[in-house]
Enzyme design. Structure first.
Site, PDB file in Angstrom:
ATOM      1  N   GLU A 102       2.443  -1.024  -1.891  1.00 31.15           N
ATOM      2  CA  GLU A 102       3.468  -1.140  -2.939  1.00 31.15           C
ATOM      3  C   GLU A 102       4.212  -2.470  -2.809  1.00 31.15           C
ATOM      4  OE1 GLU A 102       4.993   3.466  -3.303  1.00 31.15           O
ATOM      5  OE2 GLU A 102       6.066   2.178  -1.909  1.00 31.15           O
ATOM      6  N   HIS A 150       9.602   3.919   4.795  1.00 24.81           N
ATOM      7  CA  HIS A 150      10.582   3.292   3.911  1.00 24.81           C
ATOM      8  C   HIS A 150      11.307   4.311   3.045  1.00 24.81           C
ATOM      9  CE1 HIS A 150       6.730   3.407   1.735  1.00 24.81           C
ATOM     10  NE2 HIS A 150       7.443   3.602   0.631  1.00 24.81           N
ATOM     11  N   ARG A 203       5.981  12.477   3.336  1.00 24.23           N
ATOM     12  CA  ARG A 203       7.438  12.419   3.381  1.00 24.23           C
ATOM     13  C   ARG A 203       7.984  13.000   4.680  1.00 24.23           C
ATOM     14  NH1 ARG A 203       5.980  14.333  -1.509  1.00 24.23           N
ATOM     15  NH2 ARG A 203       6.155  12.874  -3.236  1.00 24.23           N
TER      16      ARG A 203
HETATM   17 ZN   LIG Z   1       6.623   4.333  -1.187  1.00 24.12          ZN
END
Ligand SMILES: [Zn+2]
Length: 428
Positions: A135, A265, A284
């Site tokens: 990303e 992040h 997550r």
């Molecule tokens: Zn991400």
């Protein structure tokens, strides 16, 4: 070449003003508007808008003619799908603490979950496709994020400054092994802490952060504020503790942040343009009501301490275009600012690269004219879809100032084959 309208994603952390005001709609919007997707993702495909107003999903347009839309190099490398997803992201509140797998991890995880018979749309599915998901975000307002593990020596100073005796054993773990293994041990301990201990430790850390902030000057003011903010939004969440280990990153408009596989992040707040490989693979660790899988997150995380500068993409200016260089083969993002008055900057730019491209207008309006064809005007909050078999285009400012972001596929456009040296080790 067609004008496309993005799809608004109404996640709860979204802004009620950023996307609506960009598109000239009334603010605040009725619901939070977190992301505006310009891509062909089946979960939210952009819509082609013809002059007649008849719409068609971009995903269907590509499916009906993948070679014409994407070109042979792109389909050879990534199959019959657009390999990137371009978004405007507008966060008023923190997003989840997460990381993305490498290509190998994604392939293996996808097969493992298939073999176990986990449905593709199951809530507890980690790997929804076999792709990695690098990303890049480029800030369009001041933007705050947590990303990558901070150097342990600095984290030790931060933990000491909190003056929380309940933290002493954890501080000892990191001080005894101030490297990636120490970070792995401490992070693992915190994310797997029993609920009863979390309920003591997180409030104690919050109290320490409040005290340290009110004591005045600190090397870690923004870190302490982040802890307080996360603790308020997610009481007793281990992600609050994890935030103590991560770099606090502040981007000014125009600055970028590149997140390779394994980088832990969380975006905190701000608006930006984000581009990623077209994948849904997110692992997550906290700060979210969504599915959390700590063992799988631990498996993909890279605990190597990283300096903030190492996460910034190299920016190369080519005329009116600022190109953000990353090692991701699926995308290349650039920002173009045109000056409709022609007094200060260029008022037009010519693009002659093959492969699929999306031009997303962030402010003002642009006029896109294909060689030998009639021009189309695209206003802020909309985008232009350009296919491999379209002719070269000239883009002109159709307002005093026009800013747009351009996404393309480097392998298809034969652009950017060189990996910037700063990312050489991160490249797969
Ligand atoms: Zn991400």
């Amino acid at each position: 070449m067609r004008i496309i309208e993005g799809v608004v994603r109404p996640y709860a952390w979204g802004s009620r003003t950023a996307i609506a005001s960009m598109q000239g709609r009334p603010v605040p919007s009725a619901h939070p508007e977190a992301e505006l997707w310009f891509g062909s993702h089946p979960a939210g495909s952009a819509r082609c808008v013809d002059v007649a107003g008849v719409g068609q999903d971009l995903v269907d347009v590509i499916d009906s003619d993948p070679i014409g839309c994407l070109g042979p190099s792109c389909t050879a490398a990534f199959g019959d799908r657009l390999p990137f997803l371009l978004k405007v992201l507008a966060a008023d509140e923190p997003l989840s603490l997460q990381a993305h797998p490498s290509s190998e991890q994604a392939r293996a995880g996808f097969e493992r979950e298939n073999a176990r018979g986990v449905a593709l749309d199951a809530r507890d599915r980690n790997y929804r496709d076999p792709w990695h998901k690098p990303e890049l975000i480029v800030a369009t307002t001041p933007f705050d994020a947590l990303a990558g593990f901070r150097a342990p020596e600095q984290t030790i100073r931060l933990l000491r400054e909190l003056q929380v005796s309940a933290l002493d054993p954890y501080l000892g773990m990191l001080a005894g092994q101030p490297d990636s293994e120490g970070l792995r041990a401490l992070f693992t301990t915190w994310l797997t802490l029993p609920e009863s201990l979390l309920r003591q430790l997180v409030p104690a850390v919050l109290g320490g952060a409040v005290d340290a902030l009110s004591a005045g000057e600190s090397e870690f003011t923004s870190e302490l504020r982040t802890v307080c903010e996360l603790g308020e939004a997610y009481p007793n969440d281990p992600g609050v503790l994890a935030s103590l280990l991560l770099n606090n990153i502040h981007l000014e408009p125009g600055q970028g942040l590149y997140l390779a596989a394994g980088n832990l992040h969380a975006y905190l707040r701000g608006t930006g343009v984000e581009i990623m490989a077209n994948s849904d693979n997110v692992l997550r660790g906290g700060l979210t009501p969504k599915h959390i899988d700590v063992p799988e997150l631990l498996r993909v995380l890279d605990f190597t301490p990283v300096d903030v500068a190492a996460l910034s993409p190299e920016v190369r200016t080519i005329g009116a275009e600022r190109v953000y260089l990353t090692p991701a083969p699926e995308f290349r993002l650039s920002r173009v600012e045109l000056d409709g008055t022609g007094l200060r900057h260029a008022s037009s730019i010519c693009f002659d690269m093959p492969g699929p491209q999306i031009l997303a207008v962030l402010s003002g309006a642009i006029e896109v004219r294909p060689a030998g064809g009639a021009p189309l005007t695209v206003s802020a909050g909309r985008a232009m879809w350009i296919t491999d078999d379209d002719p070269d285009v000239i883009v002109r400012a159709a307002s005093a100032r026009a800013v747009f972001y351009r996404a393309l596929v480097p392998v298809a456009a034969d652009a950017n084959p060189e990996v910037p040296s700063s990312f050489a080790s991160a490249a797969e």
